[in-house]
Design a protein around this motif. Structure first.
Motif, short mmCIF file in Angstrom:
data_model
loop_
_atom_site.label_atom_id
_atom_site.label_comp_id
_atom_site.label_asym_id
_atom_site.label_seq_id
_atom_site.Cartn_x
_atom_site.Cartn_y
_atom_site.Cartn_z
N ASP A 109 0.81 -1.10 -0.07
CA ASP A 109 0.12 -0.05 0.00
C ASP A 109 0.97 1.18 0.32
OD1 ASP A 109 -2.89 1.09 1.85
OD2 ASP A 109 -2.04 1.93 0.34
N VAL A 110 1.35 1.72 -1.30
CA VAL A 110 2.16 2.83 -1.31
C VAL A 110 1.45 3.97 -1.97
CG1 VAL A 110 4.37 3.44 -2.66
CG2 VAL A 110 4.30 1.13 -1.70
N ASN A 111 1.75 4.89 -1.46
CA ASN A 111 1.35 6.19 -1.99
C ASN A 111 2.45 6.97 -3.33
OD1 ASN A 111 0.68 6.40 0.91
ND2 ASN A 111 -1.06 7.45 -0.13
N TYR A 112 3.58 6.55 -3.02
CA TYR A 112 4.71 7.07 -3.99
C TYR A 112 5.69 6.28 -4.25
CZ TYR A 112 2.43 11.52 -2.36
OH TYR A 112 1.41 12.44 -1.96
N TRP A 113 5.85 6.10 -5.51
CA TRP A 113 6.97 5.15 -6.06
C TRP A 113 8.11 6.22 -6.63
CZ3 TRP A 113 7.21 0.23 -4.95
CH2 TRP A 113 6.12 -0.61 -4.81
N GLY A 114 9.35 5.61 -6.47
CA GLY A 114 10.43 6.21 -7.25
C GLY A 114 10.85 5.38 -8.35
N LYS A 115 11.62 6.13 -9.29
CA LYS A 115 11.98 5.21 -10.54
C LYS A 115 13.23 4.41 -9.74
CE LYS A 115 11.04 8.37 -13.97
NZ LYS A 115 11.61 9.07 -15.11
N GLY A 116 13.35 3.03 -10.42
CA GLY A 116 14.17 2.16 -9.78
C GLY A 116 15.67 2.53 -10.05
N THR A 117 16.48 1.65 -9.47
CA THR A 117 17.93 1.65 -9.75
C THR A 117 18.46 0.43 -9.89
OG1 THR A 117 20.25 2.44 -9.10
CG2 THR A 117 18.68 1.84 -7.42
N LEU A 118 18.97 -0.13 -10.95
CA LEU A 118 19.55 -1.77 -11.09
C LEU A 118 20.69 -1.84 -10.47
CD1 LEU A 118 19.09 -4.28 -12.77
CD2 LEU A 118 20.60 -3.15 -14.74
N VAL A 119 20.44 -3.03 -9.88
CA VAL A 119 21.62 -3.62 -8.96
C VAL A 119 21.99 -5.01 -9.60
CG1 VAL A 119 22.37 -4.67 -6.86
CG2 VAL A 119 21.19 -2.38 -6.85
N THR A 120 23.10 -5.49 -9.92
CA THR A 120 23.64 -6.66 -10.89
C THR A 120 24.66 -7.28 -9.86
OG1 THR A 120 22.61 -5.79 -12.93
CG2 THR A 120 23.91 -7.85 -12.90
N VAL A 121 24.38 -8.45 -9.58
CA VAL A 121 25.23 -9.06 -8.73
C VAL A 121 25.79 -10.33 -9.45
CG1 VAL A 121 25.76 -10.21 -6.48
CG2 VAL A 121 24.12 -8.35 -6.54
N SER A 122 27.10 -10.36 -9.63
CA SER A 122 27.77 -11.38 -10.74
C SER A 122 28.38 -12.33 -9.68
CB SER A 122 28.76 -10.63 -11.58
OG SER A 122 29.89 -10.23 -10.73
N SER A 123 28.31 -13.56 -10.07
CA SER A 123 28.92 -14.80 -9.45
C SER A 123 30.62 -14.93 -9.36
CB SER A 123 28.12 -15.86 -9.41
OG SER A 123 28.21 -16.18 -10.72
#
Length: 123
Positions: A109-123
């Motif tokens: 139940d969110v009133n405001y969303w931000g644009k996302g930021t990508l996290v990529t974790v390499s093995s």
């Protein structure tokens, strides 16, 4: 409230990374805030949330013990400190703000969303 997440990137497994979420437009301390993430091909899921004053936080099981949420209401910024990152943490991370409780935010139940930021974790 406008939210802008930042700090994502490509990292190796095991390292730490800190995401930031800058709020503008209204006083962020009026809202509980939190983080969600969406991995490729999966639904958006809750990561953690923090109370208005920063004194209480809740986390998804996947984040407990590795992730810490904090906020600076003077700077209107929330943080997600992530440690011991795993490839399964790879996702777009979104910050969110809500007018209810952190439990309510957890349910999406969110009133405001931000644009996302990508996290990529390499093995």
């Amino acid at each position: 409230v406008q939210l802008q997440a930042s700090g994502g990137g490509l990292v190796q497994a095991g390292v730490s990374l800190r995401l930031s979420c800058a709020a503008s437009g209204r006083t962020s301390s009026n809202y509980v805030m939190g983080w969600f993430r969406q991995a490729p091909g999966k639904e958006r899921e809750f990561v953690g949330a923090i109370s208005r004053g920063g004194g209480s936080a809740i986390y998804a099981d996947s984040a407990k013990g590795r992730f810490t949420i904090s906020r600076d209401n003077v700077e209107n910024t929330m943080y997600l400190q992530m440690s011991s990152l795993k490839p399964e943490d790879t996702a777009v991370y979104y910050c969110a703000a809500g007018s209810g409780s952190i439990g309510v935010l957890r349910r999406g139940d969110v009133n405001y969303w931000g644009k996302g930021t990508l996290v990529t974790v390499s093995s």
